[in-house]
Design a protein around this motif. Structure first.
Motif, PDB file in Angstrom:
ATOM      1  N   GLN A 277     -10.207   8.336  19.628  1.00 22.41           N
ATOM      2  CA  GLN A 277     -10.987   7.289  20.041  1.00 22.41           C
ATOM      3  C   GLN A 277     -10.161   6.428  21.047  1.00 22.41           C
ATOM      4  O   GLN A 277      -9.336   5.410  20.664  1.00 22.41           O
ATOM      5  CB  GLN A 277     -11.597   6.263  19.110  1.00 22.41           C
ATOM      6  N   ASP A 278     -10.256   6.933  22.349  1.00 21.52           N
ATOM      7  CA  ASP A 278      -9.411   6.278  23.446  1.00 21.52           C
ATOM      8  C   ASP A 278     -10.117   5.137  24.141  1.00 21.52           C
ATOM      9  O   ASP A 278     -10.474   5.114  25.223  1.00 21.52           O
ATOM     10  CB  ASP A 278      -8.991   7.400  24.222  1.00 21.52           C
ATOM     11  N   ALA A 279     -10.102   4.108  23.213  1.00 21.48           N
ATOM     12  CA  ALA A 279     -10.827   2.823  23.617  1.00 21.48           C
ATOM     13  C   ALA A 279     -10.222   2.391  25.103  1.00 21.48           C
ATOM     14  O   ALA A 279     -10.829   1.747  25.932  1.00 21.48           O
ATOM     15  CB  ALA A 279     -10.804   1.771  22.799  1.00 21.48           C
ATOM     16  N   SER A 280      -9.044   2.531  25.248  1.00 18.44           N
ATOM     17  CA  SER A 280      -8.570   1.857  26.529  1.00 18.44           C
ATOM     18  C   SER A 280      -8.962   2.492  27.848  1.00 18.44           C
ATOM     19  O   SER A 280      -8.911   1.858  29.017  1.00 18.44           O
ATOM     20  CB  SER A 280      -6.947   2.281  26.679  1.00 18.44           C
ATOM     21  N   HIS A 281      -9.548   3.780  27.724  1.00 20.11           N
ATOM     22  CA  HIS A 281     -10.079   4.409  28.843  1.00 20.11           C
ATOM     23  C   HIS A 281     -11.844   4.382  28.882  1.00 20.11           C
ATOM     24  O   HIS A 281     -12.406   4.857  29.774  1.00 20.11           O
ATOM     25  CB  HIS A 281      -9.853   5.937  29.018  1.00 20.11           C
ATOM     26  N   MET A 282     -12.243   3.841  27.655  1.00 21.56           N
ATOM     27  CA  MET A 282     -13.665   4.039  27.562  1.00 21.56           C
ATOM     28  C   MET A 282     -14.406   3.306  28.782  1.00 21.56           C
ATOM     29  O   MET A 282     -15.602   4.159  29.147  1.00 21.56           O
ATOM     30  CB  MET A 282     -14.257   3.338  26.155  1.00 21.56           C
ATOM     31  N   GLU A 283     -14.029   2.283  29.153  1.00 24.71           N
ATOM     32  CA  GLU A 283     -14.919   1.797  30.395  1.00 24.71           C
ATOM     33  C   GLU A 283     -14.550   2.065  31.785  1.00 24.71           C
ATOM     34  O   GLU A 283     -15.390   1.965  32.687  1.00 24.71           O
ATOM     35  CB  GLU A 283     -14.891   0.170  30.224  1.00 24.71           C
ATOM     36  N   ARG A 284     -13.476   2.478  31.926  1.00 22.02           N
ATOM     37  CA  ARG A 284     -12.636   3.066  33.094  1.00 22.02           C
ATOM     38  C   ARG A 284     -13.016   4.373  33.612  1.00 22.02           C
ATOM     39  O   ARG A 284     -12.861   4.479  34.748  1.00 22.02           O
ATOM     40  CB  ARG A 284     -11.363   2.556  33.193  1.00 22.02           C
ATOM     41  N   GLU A 285     -12.970   5.339  32.791  1.00 29.90           N
ATOM     42  CA  GLU A 285     -13.089   6.557  33.103  1.00 29.90           C
ATOM     43  C   GLU A 285     -14.470   7.283  32.698  1.00 29.90           C
ATOM     44  O   GLU A 285     -15.338   6.764  32.439  1.00 29.90           O
ATOM     45  CB  GLU A 285     -12.161   7.624  32.018  1.00 29.90           C
ATOM     46  N   TYR A 286     -14.670   8.511  33.541  1.00 27.43           N
ATOM     47  CA  TYR A 286     -15.832   9.202  33.210  1.00 27.43           C
ATOM     48  C   TYR A 286     -16.177   9.746  31.926  1.00 27.43           C
ATOM     49  O   TYR A 286     -17.244   9.506  31.431  1.00 27.43           O
ATOM     50  CB  TYR A 286     -16.066  10.268  34.276  1.00 27.43           C
ATOM     51  N   THR A 287     -15.324  10.075  30.912  1.00 28.29           N
ATOM     52  CA  THR A 287     -15.213  10.369  29.665  1.00 28.29           C
ATOM     53  C   THR A 287     -13.943   9.975  29.013  1.00 28.29           C
ATOM     54  O   THR A 287     -12.978   9.505  29.510  1.00 28.29           O
ATOM     55  CB  THR A 287     -15.445  11.857  29.577  1.00 28.29           C
ATOM     56  N   TYR A 288     -13.867  10.281  27.663  1.00 31.18           N
ATOM     57  CA  TYR A 288     -12.788   9.781  27.001  1.00 31.18           C
ATOM     58  C   TYR A 288     -12.608  10.485  25.728  1.00 31.18           C
ATOM     59  O   TYR A 288     -13.381  11.307  25.223  1.00 31.18           O
ATOM     60  CB  TYR A 288     -12.452   8.280  26.384  1.00 31.18           C
ATOM     61  N   ALA A 289     -11.469  10.396  24.970  1.00 34.73           N
ATOM     62  CA  ALA A 289     -11.071  11.345  23.816  1.00 34.73           C
ATOM     63  C   ALA A 289     -11.853  10.910  22.814  1.00 34.73           C
ATOM     64  O   ALA A 289     -11.644   9.478  22.349  1.00 34.73           O
ATOM     65  CB  ALA A 289      -9.517  11.278  23.643  1.00 34.73           C
ATOM     66  N   ASN A 290     -12.514  11.691  21.889  1.00 35.26           N
ATOM     67  CA  ASN A 290     -13.274  11.344  20.879  1.00 35.26           C
ATOM     68  C   ASN A 290     -13.587  12.756  20.074  1.00 35.26           C
ATOM     69  O   ASN A 290     -13.597  13.528  20.775  1.00 35.26           O
ATOM     70  CB  ASN A 290     -14.300  10.278  20.845  1.00 35.26           C
ATOM     71  N   PRO A 291     -13.868  12.712  18.980  1.00 27.41           N
ATOM     72  CA  PRO A 291     -14.095  14.012  17.925  1.00 27.41           C
ATOM     73  C   PRO A 291     -15.223  14.805  18.880  1.00 27.41           C
ATOM     74  O   PRO A 291     -15.058  15.906  18.953  1.00 27.41           O
ATOM     75  CB  PRO A 291     -14.421  13.741  16.752  1.00 27.41           C
ATOM     76  N   ARG A 292     -15.981  14.229  19.500  1.00 22.95           N
ATOM     77  CA  ARG A 292     -17.190  15.057  19.945  1.00 22.95           C
ATOM     78  C   ARG A 292     -16.734  15.674  21.386  1.00 22.95           C
ATOM     79  O   ARG A 292     -17.074  16.798  21.702  1.00 22.95           O
ATOM     80  CB  ARG A 292     -18.278  13.899  20.265  1.00 22.95           C
ATOM     81  N   THR A 293     -15.989  14.806  22.238  1.00 23.69           N
ATOM     82  CA  THR A 293     -15.541  15.389  23.429  1.00 23.69           C
ATOM     83  C   THR A 293     -14.448  16.421  23.028  1.00 23.69           C
ATOM     84  O   THR A 293     -14.319  17.398  23.766  1.00 23.69           O
ATOM     85  CB  THR A 293     -14.847  14.492  24.290  1.00 23.69           C
ATOM     86  N   TRP A 294     -13.541  16.301  21.959  1.00 26.54           N
ATOM     87  CA  TRP A 294     -12.560  17.424  21.817  1.00 26.54           C
ATOM     88  C   TRP A 294     -13.409  18.676  21.165  1.00 26.54           C
ATOM     89  O   TRP A 294     -12.995  19.838  21.237  1.00 26.54           O
ATOM     90  CB  TRP A 294     -11.571  16.996  20.500  1.00 26.54           C
ATOM     91  N   GLY A 295     -14.547  18.416  20.586  1.00 19.15           N
ATOM     92  CA  GLY A 295     -15.494  19.737  20.163  1.00 19.15           C
ATOM     93  C   GLY A 295     -16.042  20.295  21.444  1.00 19.15           C
ATOM     94  O   GLY A 295     -16.008  21.528  21.506  1.00 19.15           O
ATOM     95  N   ALA A 296     -16.421  19.456  22.475  1.00 19.14           N
ATOM     96  CA  ALA A 296     -16.794  20.105  23.552  1.00 19.14           C
ATOM     97  C   ALA A 296     -15.509  20.715  24.395  1.00 19.14           C
ATOM     98  O   ALA A 296     -15.706  21.839  24.930  1.00 19.14           O
ATOM     99  CB  ALA A 296     -17.200  18.970  24.668  1.00 19.14           C
ATOM    100  N   MET A 297     -14.481  20.470  24.119  1.00 22.17           N
ATOM    101  CA  MET A 297     -13.116  20.965  24.720  1.00 22.17           C
ATOM    102  C   MET A 297     -12.970  22.264  24.114  1.00 22.17           C
ATOM    103  O   MET A 297     -12.671  23.300  24.874  1.00 22.17           O
ATOM    104  CB  MET A 297     -11.892  19.967  24.577  1.00 22.17           C
ATOM    105  N   SER A 298     -13.125  22.526  23.023  1.00 19.67           N
ATOM    106  CA  SER A 298     -13.144  23.734  22.212  1.00 19.67           C
ATOM    107  C   SER A 298     -14.031  24.751  22.759  1.00 19.67           C
ATOM    108  O   SER A 298     -13.651  25.976  23.046  1.00 19.67           O
ATOM    109  CB  SER A 298     -13.475  23.553  20.758  1.00 19.67           C
ATOM    110  N   ALA A 299     -15.261  24.395  23.117  1.00 18.46           N
ATOM    111  CA  ALA A 299     -16.188  25.325  23.780  1.00 18.46           C
ATOM    112  C   ALA A 299     -15.826  25.652  25.354  1.00 18.46           C
ATOM    113  O   ALA A 299     -15.868  26.714  25.648  1.00 18.46           O
ATOM    114  CB  ALA A 299     -17.567  24.652  23.875  1.00 18.46           C
ATOM    115  N   TRP A 300     -15.371  24.794  25.980  1.00 21.41           N
ATOM    116  CA  TRP A 300     -14.988  24.834  27.375  1.00 21.41           C
ATOM    117  C   TRP A 300     -13.738  25.660  27.435  1.00 21.41           C
ATOM    118  O   TRP A 300     -13.686  26.435  28.418  1.00 21.41           O
ATOM    119  CB  TRP A 300     -14.772  23.307  28.170  1.00 21.41           C
ATOM    120  N   ILE A 301     -12.815  25.536  26.704  1.00 20.92           N
ATOM    121  CA  ILE A 301     -11.467  26.176  26.756  1.00 20.92           C
ATOM    122  C   ILE A 301     -11.884  27.612  26.701  1.00 20.92           C
ATOM    123  O   ILE A 301     -10.960  28.543  27.190  1.00 20.92           O
ATOM    124  CB  ILE A 301     -10.373  25.897  25.978  1.00 20.92           C
ATOM    125  N   GLY A 302     -13.025  28.048  25.582  1.00 16.95           N
ATOM    126  CA  GLY A 302     -13.335  29.227  25.449  1.00 16.95           C
ATOM    127  C   GLY A 302     -13.868  29.814  26.769  1.00 16.95           C
ATOM    128  O   GLY A 302     -13.453  30.977  27.168  1.00 16.95           O
TER     129      GLY A 302
END
Length: 339
Positions: A277-302
């Motif tokens: 839960q990378d709260a430091s980037h939550m408002e400044r970036e388009y996306t940030y690290a959290n369990p849901r986006t790491w799940g998306a990373m799993s699909a995308w790296i495939g």
């Protein structure tokens, strides 16, 4: 011996354990063998708070289905409903137009009904998904079966199926607009809704979840009366170690799991929270690290492994766009080293 908790937050594993016990207790409360203590569960509407993307919805839906306590989970997204949705749209009920005379006898028996039968009145259509879970609908169903038996359209020994066991999941409750919240008061406290005061079946339970104020998820402050109708209030936090255990048995891409394990081995646990839960980037970036986006990373790296038809450097840059620059660039470097 258990120790007094030194924090409000609950781990995801503990949350799942607690909700599993609650579901079992709630299912027992609706049975004929229930004790008065069991029936106290009818009054409980637990709510779980947590950051976006940590898996609150998945846990609650899984608990509702895996424990066998419910036939299905009805996901009722509070953020998407209007205050009229629980009442239903109005429609004109024209009454009995074949009888246009209001006699003194009818007025004496029931003045209001006499007028309503002749001139009509407005009524409201309750939402079908909820109405099917009410005692009023069950009574209509039993009456309909009785008449069909009398007409010979059903065998005399036909038995009505038992009432459905359903978990109504009020997802994203803190995102419910302030004008919507009062319409939920009766549902949560009295288990009733709508203009017809429709009452939920005893086999129906209610549970809620939502984001916290600090999650930048456009939540609204819950009114004091609504808060008082909920409880226990629990907050959950993501854990890297628990997520890795889940990832290994859930088919998450080996490179993502290996990266997480390498991070866990190289740093103290308290420094790893931003990975989940990378709260430091939550408002400044388009996306940030959290369990849901790491799940998306799993699909995308495939997908990247199979080839995007672009230079490798461009493909690696897309990884940054899945979990944000901070950990996306680091993960891309890990992928290059692993290959």
């Amino acid at each position: 011996n258990p120790q007094a908790p030194d924090q409000f937050d609950m781990s995801m594993d503990d949350l799942k354990t607690y909700l599993g016990v609650w579901v079992a207790r709630r299912a027992k409360a609706a049975s004929s063998e229930a004790t008065p203590a069991d029936r106290e569960a009818f009054e409980i509407v637990p709510i779980a708070y947590g950051p976006a993307g940590v898996g609150k919805t998945s846990i609650i839906e899984a608990v509702g289905q895996e424990t066998g306590g419910f036939d299905y989970v009805l996901n009722f997204r509070a953020a998407e409903i209007n205050k009229e949705d629980l009442t239903g749209p109005p429609f004109p009920n024209m009454g009995d137009l074949s009888d246009t005379e209001i006699t003194p006898e009818r007025l004496a028996l029931d003045p209001l009904a006499a007028v309503r039968d002749v001139v009509g009145y407005s009524d409201f259509l309750p939402p079908d998904a909820l109405f099917r879970l009410t005692k009023q609908h069950r009574a209509q169903e039993l009456e309909r079966v009785t008449w069909m038996k009398k007409l010979g359209r059903l065998p005399a020994d036909y038995e009505v199926p038992p009432p459905p066991r359903v978990l109504i999941f009020l997802d994203e409750l803190p995102n419910a607009r302030e004008e919507v919240q009062p319409s939920l008061h009766s549902l949560l406290l009295r288990r009733k809704f709508g203009a017809g005061d429709y009452e939920l079946l005893d086999t129906v339970a209610v549970m809620a979840a939502g984001n916290r104020t600090e999650d930048a998820a456009f939540v609204h402050t819950l009114s004091a009366p609504l808060k008082g109708r909920l409880g226990p209030h629990t907050r959950t936090r993501p854990s890297l170690q628990q997520w890795v255990r889940w990832a290994e048995r859930s088919g998450i891409h080996p490179l993502v799991v290996a990266y997480m394990k390498a991070k866990a081995a190289a740093a103290p646990a308290e420094t790893l929270e931003p990975l989940m839960q990378d709260a430091s980037h939550m408002e400044r970036e388009y996306t940030y690290a959290n369990p849901r986006t790491w799940g998306a990373m799993s699909a995308w790296i495939g997908v990247v492994d199979k080839g995007l038809g672009v230079p490798d450097q461009v493909a690696l840059q897309t990884l940054v766009g899945v979990v944000g620059p901070k950990y996306g660039a680091e993960f891309a470097a890990f992928v290059v080293a692993a290959r």
